[in-house]
Design a protein around this motif. Structure first.
Motif, PDB file in Angstrom:
ATOM      1  N   SER A  18      -5.748  -6.031  11.728  1.00 28.82           N
ATOM      2  CA  SER A  18      -4.488  -5.335  11.594  1.00 28.82           C
ATOM      3  C   SER A  18      -3.401  -6.246  10.993  1.00 28.82           C
ATOM      4  CB  SER A  18      -4.124  -4.863  12.988  1.00 28.82           C
ATOM      5  OG  SER A  18      -2.811  -4.617  13.134  1.00 28.82           O
ATOM      6  N   ILE A  21      -4.698  -7.768   7.002  1.00 33.18           N
ATOM      7  CA  ILE A  21      -4.647  -6.925   5.803  1.00 33.18           C
ATOM      8  C   ILE A  21      -3.299  -7.032   5.062  1.00 33.18           C
ATOM      9  CG2 ILE A  21      -4.564  -4.478   5.103  1.00 33.18           C
ATOM     10  CD1 ILE A  21      -7.091  -4.034   6.590  1.00 33.18           C
ATOM     11  N   ARG A 259     -10.484  -3.227  -0.179  1.00 32.60           N
ATOM     12  CA  ARG A 259      -9.567  -3.600   0.901  1.00 32.60           C
ATOM     13  C   ARG A 259     -10.182  -3.322   2.271  1.00 32.60           C
ATOM     14  NH1 ARG A 259      -4.586  -1.200   2.700  1.00 32.60           N
ATOM     15  NH2 ARG A 259      -2.949  -2.718   3.053  1.00 32.60           N
ATOM     16  N   GLY A 289      -5.553   4.040  12.564  1.00 34.24           N
ATOM     17  CA  GLY A 289      -5.487   2.615  12.265  1.00 34.24           C
ATOM     18  C   GLY A 289      -6.763   1.868  12.582  1.00 34.24           C
ATOM     19  N   MET A 291      -7.147  -0.368  15.111  1.00 35.09           N
ATOM     20  CA  MET A 291      -7.243  -0.935  16.464  1.00 35.09           C
ATOM     21  C   MET A 291      -7.544   0.082  17.559  1.00 35.09           C
ATOM     22  SD  MET A 291      -6.464  -4.182  16.173  1.00 35.09           S
ATOM     23  CE  MET A 291      -5.742  -4.873  17.647  1.00 35.09           C
ATOM     24  N   VAL A 316     -10.983  10.001  10.433  1.00 36.90           N
ATOM     25  CA  VAL A 316     -11.628   8.698  10.578  1.00 36.90           C
ATOM     26  C   VAL A 316     -11.860   8.466  12.073  1.00 36.90           C
ATOM     27  CG1 VAL A 316     -11.550   6.255   9.972  1.00 36.90           C
ATOM     28  CG2 VAL A 316     -10.270   7.922   8.591  1.00 36.90           C
ATOM     29  N   GLY A 348     -15.827   4.837  11.477  1.00 40.47           N
ATOM     30  CA  GLY A 348     -15.437   3.416  11.469  1.00 40.47           C
ATOM     31  C   GLY A 348     -14.312   3.103  10.511  1.00 40.47           C
ATOM     32  N   ALA A 350     -12.359   3.619   6.711  1.00 38.71           N
ATOM     33  CA  ALA A 350     -12.173   4.474   5.536  1.00 38.71           C
ATOM     34  C   ALA A 350     -11.428   3.711   4.442  1.00 38.71           C
ATOM     35  CB  ALA A 350     -11.358   5.700   5.925  1.00 38.71           C
ATOM     36  N   TRP A 370       2.613   0.432  11.102  1.00 38.70           N
ATOM     37  CA  TRP A 370       3.610   0.277  10.042  1.00 38.70           C
ATOM     38  C   TRP A 370       2.988   0.317   8.643  1.00 38.70           C
ATOM     39  CZ3 TRP A 370       7.993   1.683   8.803  1.00 38.70           C
ATOM     40  CH2 TRP A 370       8.703   1.115   7.756  1.00 38.70           C
ATOM     41  N   ASN A 371       1.795  -0.278   8.499  1.00 40.64           N
ATOM     42  CA  ASN A 371       1.188  -0.271   7.159  1.00 40.64           C
ATOM     43  C   ASN A 371       0.897   1.147   6.712  1.00 40.64           C
ATOM     44  OD1 ASN A 371       0.987  -3.174   6.793  1.00 40.64           O
ATOM     45  ND2 ASN A 371      -0.369  -3.029   8.566  1.00 40.64           N
ATOM     46  N   GLU A 375       2.239   3.141   3.494  1.00 43.16           N
ATOM     47  CA  GLU A 375       1.252   3.676   2.534  1.00 43.16           C
ATOM     48  C   GLU A 375       1.418   5.186   2.360  1.00 43.16           C
ATOM     49  OE1 GLU A 375      -2.471   2.140   4.139  1.00 43.16           O
ATOM     50  OE2 GLU A 375      -1.654   0.115   3.998  1.00 43.16           O
ATOM     51  N   PHE A 389       0.680   2.377  20.595  1.00 43.86           N
ATOM     52  CA  PHE A 389       0.969   1.064  21.219  1.00 43.86           C
ATOM     53  C   PHE A 389       1.845   0.235  20.281  1.00 43.86           C
ATOM     54  CE2 PHE A 389      -3.213   1.296  19.277  1.00 43.86           C
ATOM     55  CZ  PHE A 389      -3.186   0.248  18.378  1.00 43.86           C
ATOM     56  N   HIS A 392       4.812   1.251  17.600  1.00 47.85           N
ATOM     57  CA  HIS A 392       4.638   2.573  16.981  1.00 47.85           C
ATOM     58  C   HIS A 392       5.749   3.562  17.339  1.00 47.85           C
ATOM     59  CE1 HIS A 392       0.024   1.663  17.128  1.00 47.85           C
ATOM     60  NE2 HIS A 392       0.663   0.929  16.246  1.00 47.85           N
TER      61      HIS A 392
END
Ligand code: UDP
Length: 492
Positions: A18, A21, A259, A289, A291, A316, A348, A350, A370-371, A375, A389, A392
């Motif tokens: 997390s 990346i 990525r 995400g 995590m 996902v 798993g 994507a 946040w990513n 995006e 968590f 968020h």
């Protein structure tokens, strides 16, 4: 700006996908601008991004990975367990921290040996401030969060407004921010609600930020300008928003596909074929995400909401370890969705960037990592927000209340990243939020996200805010290097 800068840098990400990346995207941006980049990490963590670094290197960019063996045996861990990830068994977490503290002097030795002009390190390496000071070089801290989230956390630490709430589920306003933002004590991270060990760590991190040369955020001016100004004001530090880093660093399809945990042979990817049969802006992308793993009880509610929504979707999903009923349920659900062609499950990992840019995608259901928020904005997509968590819940405030580009499922309770029990959000609430986002009611949201998407693209172009910020930062770092060289040069 070009190769003549000859600036040498080290990037040190945290041991978690997390965090890795976005920081690797940042490192690649520096290399794209001619800065010599060495990313230091352990072998298992490098698998997350090595393909991207190899691609950049083959383009002639000055970037490489320097591997340091994780001391698994020394701390009693099986080989390969060296990151804080979704599958990391809880009981192993303290040992990974032990491993990390063994690595610290090794990292520091590398800083010394590789002689960088500056270092960029994750917020969870606060010790790097002193390490950089010993070498008389700038340390820049990378924040994985938004300016709003950091500003809100700072205000809660400073004023403790939640203590005045009548109960844990009673709303309070966060004082001193550019907007009136309300939340409940239950939605606050536990370390802000009442002090624990993590509170101490966050204090240390904040101190280290104040003592750093400045901080970098994956954000851009038009996304949260008021919070960017506010944050710099209250912290009294320099900060550069250079996002969206995913857009800037991953311009080719090859970058987007590489990525994260890219699968081999993506050529005949089923999701793409499936998406290409769908109408424009008609499909939901549902992901929580890198995590998160939901328990069976929550997966059932999501499945039911998606099936009843009448919308096509890509979900996902990550298997949890409950086995039995849960596993069968998902497999049967997948089979049913395949037959009806209404849904596509990705197990798993994507290729999120590729999926989001597909014209068939019409909106996200997201945990507000946040990513993903950045995006999604970049792709011009509205969001159904379901914070879990980390920070968020603060990000949800930005998306829903400030930018008005999302609809909340109404999640009530913050939880720890590795805790799978607690609140179950009901199918009805998920479905209602999806209904608003994907219907006519969501028209204004869609219009606003489109505008922001344009702003995201302009931010990284020549003359755009993020472009200017990165140029400015590299110019300052060059200046520092030059001044040092002049100081140490022998008198004529
Ligand atoms: N991501 C991805 N595929 C996945 C899950 C995540 O590419 O299946 C990427 C996503 O594009 C984003 C990052 O991993 O860049 C996740 O970051 P975010 O802040 O959204 O959530 P976190 O994983 O930190 O909870």
């Amino acid at each position: 700006m070009g190769k003549e800068t000859e600036l040498k840098s080290i990037f040190l990400p945290f041991l978690s996908t997390s965090h890795i990346i976005p920081l690797v995207d940042v490192a690649r941006l520096f290399a794209m601008h001619g800065v010599d980049v060495t990313i230091i990490t352990t072998p298992q963590n490098a698998t997350v991004f090595q393909k991207s670094v190899d691609l950049d290197s083959s383009r002639g960019r000055p970037i490489r990975t320097h591997l340091v063996t994780f001391p698994a045996a020394e701390v009693g861990l099986p080989p390969g367990i060296e990151a804080f990830n979704v599958d990391t068994p809880r009981e192993m977490v303290p040992r990974i921290y032990m491993g990390l503290s063994i690595l610290q002097p090794r990292f520091e030795q590398l800083f010394h040996d590789l002689r960088p002009d500056f270092i960029v390190t994750d917020m969870f390496h606060p010790w790097t401030v002193e390490a950089a000071a010993k070498l008389s070089i700038p340390r820049i801290m990378f924040h994985g969060a938004s300016y709003l989230a950091r500003s809100a956390a700072h205000a809660v630490e400073q004023y403790a407004p939640h203590l005045a709430a009548k109960s844990n589920s009673d709303p309070f306003a966060i004082p001193g921010l550019p907007d009136r933002l309300e939340m409940t004590p239950l939605q606050l991270p536990d370390w802000l609600r009442s002090p624990n060990q993590y509170t101490e760590l966050m204090k240390t991190i904040k101190e280290s930020e104040k003592n750093s040369y400045g901080s970098i955020f994956n954000s851009f001016y038009d996304l949260e300008s008021a919070y960017y100004e506010h944050y710099k004001g209250v912290m009294g530090t320099k900060s550069w928003g250079i996002g969206p880093v995913s857009l800037w660093a991953n311009q080719d399809a090859s970058d987007k596909a590489a990525r994260g945990y890219a699968k081999e042979d993506e050529g005949e990817e089923g999701w793409l074929k499936w998406l290409n049969t769908k109408a424009e802006r008609s499909v939901l992308y549902v992901s929580f995400g890198s995590m998160n793993k939901f328990p069976y009880s929550q997966l059932v509610e999501i499945a039911s909401a998606l099936e009843d929504s009448g919308k096509d979707f890509i979900w996902v999903v990550r298997k949890n370890d409950e086995g039995g009923e849960g596993e069968n349920f998902l497999e049967e659900f997948e089979k049913r969705m395949k037959e009806s062609k209404k849904g596509y499950l990705i197990w798993g990992w994507a290729p999120q960037l590729l999926i989001l840019e597909n014209p068939a995608i019409g909106g996200l259901v997201t945990h507000c990592g946040w990513n993903t928020v950045v995006e999604s904005v970049n792709a011009g997509l509205p969001m159904v927000t379901w914070p879990l968590f980390a920070e968020h819940f603060f990000n949800e405030k930005l998306v829903v209340d400030v930018l008005k580009i999302g609809v909340s499922v109404g999640a009530k309770e913050w939880r720890n990243w590795n805790e799978f029990d607690g609140e179950v959000v009901k199918a009805e609430d998920i479905g209602n939020a999806i209904g608003v986002m994907m219907s006519e009611k969501g028209e204004d949201m869609r219009r606003r996200t489109k505008t922001l998407s344009g702003a995201a693209k302009r931010a990284i172009e020549d003359g755009g805010s993020s472009h200017n910020n990165l140029n400015e930062l590299i110019r300052e770092l060059n200046q520092i290097k030059l001044s040092k060289a002049q100081e140490t040069a022998p008198a004529p």
